[in-house]
Design a protein around this motif. Structure first.
Motif, short mmCIF file in Angstrom:
data_model
loop_
_atom_site.label_atom_id
_atom_site.label_comp_id
_atom_site.label_asym_id
_atom_site.label_seq_id
_atom_site.Cartn_x
_atom_site.Cartn_y
_atom_site.Cartn_z
N THR A 265 0.81 -1.22 0.00
CA THR A 265 0.00 0.00 0.00
C THR A 265 0.84 1.27 0.00
O THR A 265 0.32 2.34 -0.34
N MET A 266 2.11 1.18 0.37
CA MET A 266 2.94 2.38 0.40
C MET A 266 3.25 2.85 -1.01
O MET A 266 3.62 2.04 -1.88
N GLU A 267 3.14 4.14 -1.22
CA GLU A 267 3.48 4.74 -2.51
C GLU A 267 4.99 4.72 -2.68
O GLU A 267 5.74 5.00 -1.74
N LEU A 268 5.46 4.39 -3.89
CA LEU A 268 6.87 4.07 -4.10
C LEU A 268 7.80 5.24 -3.80
O LEU A 268 8.80 5.09 -3.09
N ILE A 269 7.50 6.44 -4.31
CA ILE A 269 8.41 7.57 -4.14
C ILE A 269 8.53 7.98 -2.68
O ILE A 269 9.64 8.14 -2.14
N SER A 270 7.39 8.15 -2.00
CA SER A 270 7.43 8.55 -0.59
C SER A 270 8.08 7.47 0.26
O SER A 270 8.80 7.77 1.23
N LYS A 271 7.85 6.21 -0.09
CA LYS A 271 8.49 5.11 0.65
C LYS A 271 9.99 5.14 0.45
O LYS A 271 10.76 4.97 1.42
N THR A 272 10.42 5.38 -0.77
CA THR A 272 11.86 5.42 -1.06
C THR A 272 12.52 6.58 -0.32
O THR A 272 13.62 6.43 0.24
N VAL A 273 11.87 7.73 -0.32
CA VAL A 273 12.41 8.89 0.39
C VAL A 273 12.51 8.62 1.88
O VAL A 273 13.54 8.90 2.52
N LEU A 274 11.46 8.04 2.46
CA LEU A 274 11.47 7.74 3.89
C LEU A 274 12.56 6.73 4.23
O LEU A 274 13.31 6.91 5.20
#
Length: 201
Positions: free
Chosen positions: A168-177
């Motif tokens: 469910t996590m969005e890829l870009i925001s997950k990658t940044v986090l």
């Protein structure tokens, strides 16, 4: 640090935590999931977010907090992290117990499961080490090295676990986090190493 810079730091930190969680809440995949899976998923996202706070608190990098409050919040966040892991695994157990058993026994065919289980045990070990620090009477340097090592295993395992999952996590925001978690942990470990070499020299 000025009040303006302090506000900017805290705003950026909150954005790094809230944005991935908000985008996860908007994921279309949630429409096909039951309550237990949804709770487990959000507990996992929360756990990843808490991993960003821990090194920042441990290194006293967050402005506006006294050393006493920093230690207090580090313990609170650590407890919340353990709770989030328990809820994450417990929710998945309710949803798909056989998959969780396979993961715990390291026989799951999905690589992300292995990384998640390793991170889970490292979290529990770090929390146990923190809770029994006074009883086991380790030297401060030995205890700190052990705790930091377990924290590093937790961070690496969790980041790899999260990046391998298409959930469910969005890829870009997950990658940044995940990137911020790695950077914060790396900066903390480097600062601890510098302090250690200064004492040796």
């Amino acid at each position: 640090m000025s009040r303006y810079k302090t506000a900017v730091v805290w705003a950026a930190l909150l954005a790094a935590i809230i944005v991935p969680m908000a985008l996860s809440a908007l994921s279309p995949q949630l429409a096909w999931r039951g309550p237990a899976y949804i709770v487990a998923g959000f507990a996992g996202v929360l756990g990843l977010a808490l991993l960003l706070l821990q090194p920042l608190l441990a290194g006293r990098f967050l402005p506006g907090l006294s050393p006493l409050r920093t230690r207090y919040f580090h313990r609170i966040v650590g407890s919340l992290l353990v709770f989030a892991v328990v809820v994450h695994v417990g929710g998945l157990w309710v949803t798909t117990a056989p998959d969780v058993i396979d993961a715990l026994l390291f026989r799951s065919p999905t690589p992300f499961s292995v990384w998640g289980v390793v991170a889970m045990w490292a979290v529990f070990a770090a929390a146990l080490l923190a809770a029994t620090r006074k009883r086991i009477r380790l030297r401060w340097s030995t205890w700190r090295l052990s705790h930091a090592g377990l924290a590093l295993v937790t961070v690496v395992g969790t980041v790899v676990h999260a990046m391998l999952i298409e959930g469910t996590m969005e890829l870009i925001s997950k990658t940044v986090l995940c990137g911020l978690v790695l950077i914060a942990t790396g900066v903390l470990l480097f600062s601890l190493w510098k302090k250690g070499t200064r004492k040796i020299v």
